[in-house]
Design a protein around this motif. Structure first.
Motif, PDB file in Angstrom:
ATOM      1  N   GLU A  55       0.380  -1.299   0.289  1.00  0.00           N
ATOM      2  CA  GLU A  55       0.256   0.285   0.095  1.00  0.00           C
ATOM      3  C   GLU A  55       0.947   1.312  -0.022  1.00  0.00           C
ATOM      4  N   LYS A  56       2.390   1.347   0.373  1.00  0.00           N
ATOM      5  CA  LYS A  56       3.489   2.135   0.521  1.00  0.00           C
ATOM      6  C   LYS A  56       3.825   2.691  -0.702  1.00  0.00           C
ATOM      7  N   PHE A  57       3.811   1.460  -1.830  1.00  0.00           N
ATOM      8  CA  PHE A  57       4.032   1.249  -2.886  1.00  0.00           C
ATOM      9  C   PHE A  57       3.929   2.731  -4.086  1.00  0.00           C
ATOM     10  N   SER A  58       3.929   3.964  -4.213  1.00  0.00           N
ATOM     11  CA  SER A  58       2.842   4.924  -4.676  1.00  0.00           C
ATOM     12  C   SER A  58       2.838   4.173  -6.654  1.00  0.00           C
ATOM     13  N   TRP A  59       3.658   3.343  -6.581  1.00  0.00           N
ATOM     14  CA  TRP A  59       3.209   2.767  -8.043  1.00  0.00           C
ATOM     15  C   TRP A  59       2.334   1.488  -7.973  1.00  0.00           C
ATOM     16  N   ILE A  60       2.386   1.067  -6.909  1.00  0.00           N
ATOM     17  CA  ILE A  60       1.587  -0.229  -7.472  1.00  0.00           C
ATOM     18  C   ILE A  60      -0.508   0.343  -6.969  1.00  0.00           C
ATOM     19  N   ASN A  61       0.299   1.391  -5.483  1.00  0.00           N
ATOM     20  CA  ASN A  61      -0.504   1.827  -5.113  1.00  0.00           C
ATOM     21  C   ASN A  61      -1.964   3.471  -5.876  1.00  0.00           C
ATOM     22  N   THR A  62      -2.282   2.693  -6.957  1.00  0.00           N
ATOM     23  CA  THR A  62      -2.800   3.801  -8.124  1.00  0.00           C
ATOM     24  C   THR A  62      -4.002   3.779  -7.729  1.00  0.00           C
ATOM     25  N   SER A  63      -4.516   3.312  -6.589  1.00  0.00           N
ATOM     26  CA  SER A  63      -6.344   3.764  -6.312  1.00  0.00           C
ATOM     27  C   SER A  63      -6.789   3.782  -5.437  1.00  0.00           C
ATOM     28  N   ASP A  64      -7.716   4.311  -4.678  1.00  0.00           N
ATOM     29  CA  ASP A  64      -8.722   4.209  -3.462  1.00  0.00           C
ATOM     30  C   ASP A  64      -8.829   3.041  -3.072  1.00  0.00           C
ATOM     31  N   SER A  65      -9.543   2.673  -4.131  1.00  0.00           N
ATOM     32  CA  SER A  65     -10.082   1.281  -4.257  1.00  0.00           C
ATOM     33  C   SER A  65     -10.263  -0.022  -4.382  1.00  0.00           C
ATOM     34  N   TYR A  66      -8.217  -0.240  -4.073  1.00  0.00           N
ATOM     35  CA  TYR A  66      -7.649  -1.611  -4.065  1.00  0.00           C
ATOM     36  C   TYR A  66      -8.069  -2.081  -2.271  1.00  0.00           C
ATOM     37  N   THR A  67      -8.870  -3.747  -2.137  1.00  0.00           N
ATOM     38  CA  THR A  67      -8.827  -4.395  -1.194  1.00  0.00           C
ATOM     39  C   THR A  67      -7.350  -5.054  -0.822  1.00  0.00           C
ATOM     40  N   LYS A  68      -7.592  -5.286   0.489  1.00  0.00           N
ATOM     41  CA  LYS A  68      -6.996  -6.095   0.965  1.00  0.00           C
ATOM     42  C   LYS A  68      -6.186  -7.330   0.026  1.00  0.00           C
ATOM     43  N   GLU A  69      -7.553  -7.910  -0.642  1.00  0.00           N
ATOM     44  CA  GLU A  69      -7.553  -9.142  -1.240  1.00  0.00           C
ATOM     45  C   GLU A  69      -5.954  -8.710  -2.776  1.00  0.00           C
ATOM     46  N   TRP A  70      -6.964  -7.570  -3.241  1.00  0.00           N
ATOM     47  CA  TRP A  70      -5.882  -7.074  -4.414  1.00  0.00           C
ATOM     48  C   TRP A  70      -4.660  -7.368  -3.956  1.00  0.00           C
ATOM     49  N   TYR A  71      -3.926  -6.747  -3.161  1.00  0.00           N
ATOM     50  CA  TYR A  71      -3.107  -6.163  -2.352  1.00  0.00           C
ATOM     51  C   TYR A  71      -2.252  -8.037  -2.647  1.00  0.00           C
ATOM     52  N   GLN A  72      -3.068  -8.552  -2.124  1.00  0.00           N
ATOM     53  CA  GLN A  72      -2.713  -9.893  -2.038  1.00  0.00           C
ATOM     54  C   GLN A  72      -2.299 -10.517  -3.234  1.00  0.00           C
ATOM     55  N   GLN A  73      -3.086 -10.289  -4.732  1.00  0.00           N
ATOM     56  CA  GLN A  73      -3.209 -11.316  -5.617  1.00  0.00           C
ATOM     57  C   GLN A  73      -2.010 -10.580  -5.956  1.00  0.00           C
TER      58      GLN A  73
END
Length: 408
Positions: A55-73
């Protein structure tokens, strides 16, 4: 103190290099299996722990709609992507290696310290690529995972036919009786297990026609296997038919058990405990499947061997590399015993399959938070069972449809 730390580091590096060198001399195939197993462990750990960090990586966290499951994927896909690139690059490098005098033969068997560093760098680098590239890889991985399942099916068919032929060649009564007993037991197990599936996935009071169709189709296919195999014109055997029947019943179960946990026809009522056990079983099955696939790549009786490989080595131990015993000064060009390129393709496809298993086949529904759950997983597994049935029947009828072709 600094000198002591330096000495310890030097000793550790020397030990790692020694171990890596020893592994390469004993069996390169086992070492590659270990590297693949390490990628599964890393994927599993990062899936459970890395979401807050990503979530702290700006090039990965490009939207506020991302869920925990999305980051796990994302964690799983990026580790899988790096692992896939490692084996895919090696598969390209090894194209055309036919004899042990080829310089690339030593690249396949040795240089393990360098390989481990390259593998690590590729995995880390994948956490710096844009989301769109990872998304494209996730889509392609679904097809790659399906291809890996097909490879397993072909290997299973090859193994069952070889098992049957080896016992028939003994031409003794006790072996024929053993074939009959095992075949009957397998068929009893197939239909008994199918009955259990009716109780688990067709609860009373609910319309579960799709589940009933899957189970009934599995039972019909098992019956068809026996009819075709025992037909006088085919002159087949009941053992391969019974083993394939058990496998199709198992695939049907895994497909039905992958249905969403809130689906009324899923009588298992999936919970976190069931999810954890499914993950453990799935990972164990994957590791064993890849290990078997990789080791079978060294057998001269399978489709994985190159045309130039010696045919007399069919009974050699799968854990041994014939190339390990070659002399450094040997001038004779000895052919390799298996296709190095195809060997690495197996691991590349297995990386995709493992990613799909851990990411819920990148399903965007709520079931993505679970392990190997979702309608995508259901249909992939059910279709795998049907393809297995089609391939098995084809192995029986193909010699009669195309008598001028060799199928072995």
């Amino acid at each position: 103190m600094s000198c002591l730390a330096c000495c310890c580091a030097s000793a550790t590096c020397g030990l790692c290099s020694s171990v890596a060198s020893g592994i390469s001399r004993k069996s390169a195939r086992i070492a590659y299996c270990g590297l693949f197993g390490a990628s599964l462990v890393v994927s599993w750990i990062l899936r459970e722990t890395s979401a807050p960090l990503l979530e702290k990586f700006s090039w990965i966290n490009t939207s506020d709609s991302y869920t925990k499951e999305w980051y796990q994927q994302q964690a799983v896909l990026r580790v899988s992507f790096g692992n896939f690139l490692f084996f895919a690059i090696y598969a390209l490098i090894m194209i055309g290696v036919k004899d042990q005098n080829d310089r690339r033969d030593s690249w396949h068997h040795g240089g393990w310290p360098v390989k481990m560093v390259v593998w690590f760098l590729l995995v880390v680098l994948m956490f710096f690529v844009p989301n769109v590239i990872v998304s494209i890889y996730g889509t392609l991985a679904k097809f790659g995972a399906g291809a890996f399942l097909l490879v397993q099916v072909v290997l299973l068919l090859d193994a069952t036919h070889n098992w049957n032929d080896s016992w028939v060649e003994k031409d003794e009564r006790k072996w024929y009786i053993a074939l009959l007993v095992i075949s009957v037991v397998c068929y009893i197990a197939t239909y008994a297990f199918s009955g259990v599936l009716f109780m688990w996935f067709n609860p009373s009071g609910h319309d579960c026609g799709l589940n009933v169709f899957f189970i009934v189709m599995t039972m019909i296919l098992a019956f068809v296997f026996a009819i075709v195999a025992l037909h006088p014109a085919i002159n087949g055997s009941l053992l391969p038919a019974s083993v394939i029947s058990v496998y199709c019943a198992y695939v049907c179960y895994t497909g039905l058990s992958s249905e969403p946990h809130d689906y009324v026809c899923n009588g298992l009522n999936r919970s976190k405990a069931v999810t954890a056990s499914t993950l453990t079983l799935g990972m164990l099955t994957t590791v064993l499947s890849v290990l078997y696939s990789a080791l079978r790549a060294g057998s001269s009786t399978t489709f994985l061997s190159p045309p130039s490989s010696p045919r007399a080595g069919g009974k050699e131990a799968l854990l041994e590399d014939p190339e390990d015993g070659k002399k450094s000064g040997e001038a004779e060009a000895r052919p390799v015993s298996y296709s190095y390129s195809f060997f690495h393709i197996i691991f590349a496809l297995a990386s995709m399959y493992a990613a799909m298993l851990l990411s819920g086949w990148t399903d965007s529904s709520e079931s993505a938070s679970l392990i190997d759950v979702g309608w995508t997983s259901v249909w992939v597994k059910i279709c795998t069972g049907w393809v297995t049935a089609a391939l098995y029947i084809w192995t029986l009828i193909a010699p009669h449809i195309l008598p001028d072709r060799e199928f072995y």
